[in-house]
Enzyme design. Structure first.
Site, PDB file in Angstrom:
ATOM      1  N   GLY A  29       0.802  -1.261   0.055  1.00  0.00           N
ATOM      2  CA  GLY A  29      -0.049   0.156  -0.004  1.00  0.00           C
ATOM      3  C   GLY A  29       0.886   1.340   0.005  1.00  0.00           C
ATOM      4  O   GLY A  29       2.141   1.184  -0.288  1.00  0.00           O
ATOM      5  N   ASN A  30       0.100   2.237   0.162  1.00  0.00           N
ATOM      6  CA  ASN A  30       0.887   3.718   0.181  1.00  0.00           C
ATOM      7  C   ASN A  30       0.343   4.365   1.390  1.00  0.00           C
ATOM      8  O   ASN A  30      -0.674   4.169   1.846  1.00  0.00           O
ATOM      9  CB  ASN A  30       0.913   4.169  -1.178  1.00  0.00           C
ATOM     10  CG  ASN A  30      -0.341   4.643  -1.643  1.00  0.00           C
ATOM     11  OD1 ASN A  30      -1.127   5.378  -0.882  1.00  0.00           O
ATOM     12  ND2 ASN A  30      -0.791   3.856  -2.573  1.00  0.00           N
TER      13      ASN A  30
END
Ligand code: C5P
Length: 232
Positions: A29-30
């Site tokens: 993810g980020n």
């Protein structure tokens, strides 16, 4: 009072960060919080637009009133939702942080810890949704009038970041690009934002540091000017 300069316009906004699963409990993810995309959707609705917000993973944000929500997880799901919602839309704003890569395979059981060293993570490229939209428009399959991209860059805001932004605008082929300086606690996971608003016609507008709603208002000003007609 806000101008109702977007009334009668259908707009699609994406927000948040995609999550690419490795197994049922893990993902790549980020740090996107979704705040900038949610602010764009809220401001557009205030200004009279009919808004669809395609939301990837976001912080615990209040859903903007009067906005149609579509929740997605992966880049692939975001792509499907964007292409469906963009059909017949006047404006698309891609504020989501889309993962550029995803694991080649994801397994349906939790990956076990073992005594040996783990395998290297094999990644494959995700589709570039913004590029796909522009290509479909060029092919006459979409008639979205204004397509806006976002770019998060590191470096000196007035030189490196601006140069990267210009190059990216050309490469992506969108009409407007918002370039944000990230790193050092800027843009991601915070309330405020700043950067540059670049246009394919060469216009270049610095966006002073301020709330994400104020940045959203600048973006909609530029969009409304390009939509023409009822510009308030
Ligand atoms: O090339 P870069 O990822 O920096 O471009 C950012 C812009 O492209 C953002 O508007 C983002 O939403 C969009 N994007 C996309 N599909 C991807 C990666 C980024 O639409 N796979």
């Amino acid at each position: 009072a806000l101008p109702h300069d977007l009334s009668g316009k259908r707009v699609v906004v994406t927000a948040g960060g995609t999550r690419e699963p490795l197994d049922p409990v893990r993902y790549l993810g980020n740090r996107s919080s979704g705040r900038q995309g949610y602010a764009l959707a809220r401001v557009a609705a205030h200004r009279g637009a009919e808004v669809t917000l395609v939301a990837a993973h976001s912080a615990d944000l209040v859903e903007p009133a009067g906005v149609r929500m579509v929740h997605v997880g992966t880049a692939d799901q975001l792509r499907d939702a964007v292409l469906e919602a963009s059909d017949g839309a006047n404006v698309l704003v891609m504020a989501a942080a889309v993962a550029d890569f995803r694991p080649v395979s994801h397994v349906d059981h939790k990956i076990k810890k073992t005594d040996r060293d783990p395998d290297a993570l094999e990644l494959t490229r995700n589709p570039d949704i913004l590029a796909d939209v522009i290509e479909q428009r060029r092919a006459g399959k979409l008639d979205t009038d204004v397509v806006v991209g976002f770019a998060a860059e590191t470096g000196d805001p007035d030189t490196t970041v601006l140069e990267h932004g210009r190059a990216k605008l050309e490469r992506k082929g969108c009409d407007l690009l918002v370039v944000n300086t990230v790193g050092d606690g800027r843009a991601f996971e915070v309330e405020d934002n700043d950067g540059w608003l670049l246009a394919a016609d060469g216009a270049e507008l610095p966006i002073p540091h301020g709330s994400k709603s104020r940045l959203a208002a600048r973006v909609w000003d530029a969009v409304a000017a390009r939509l023409g007609g009822n510009v308030g």
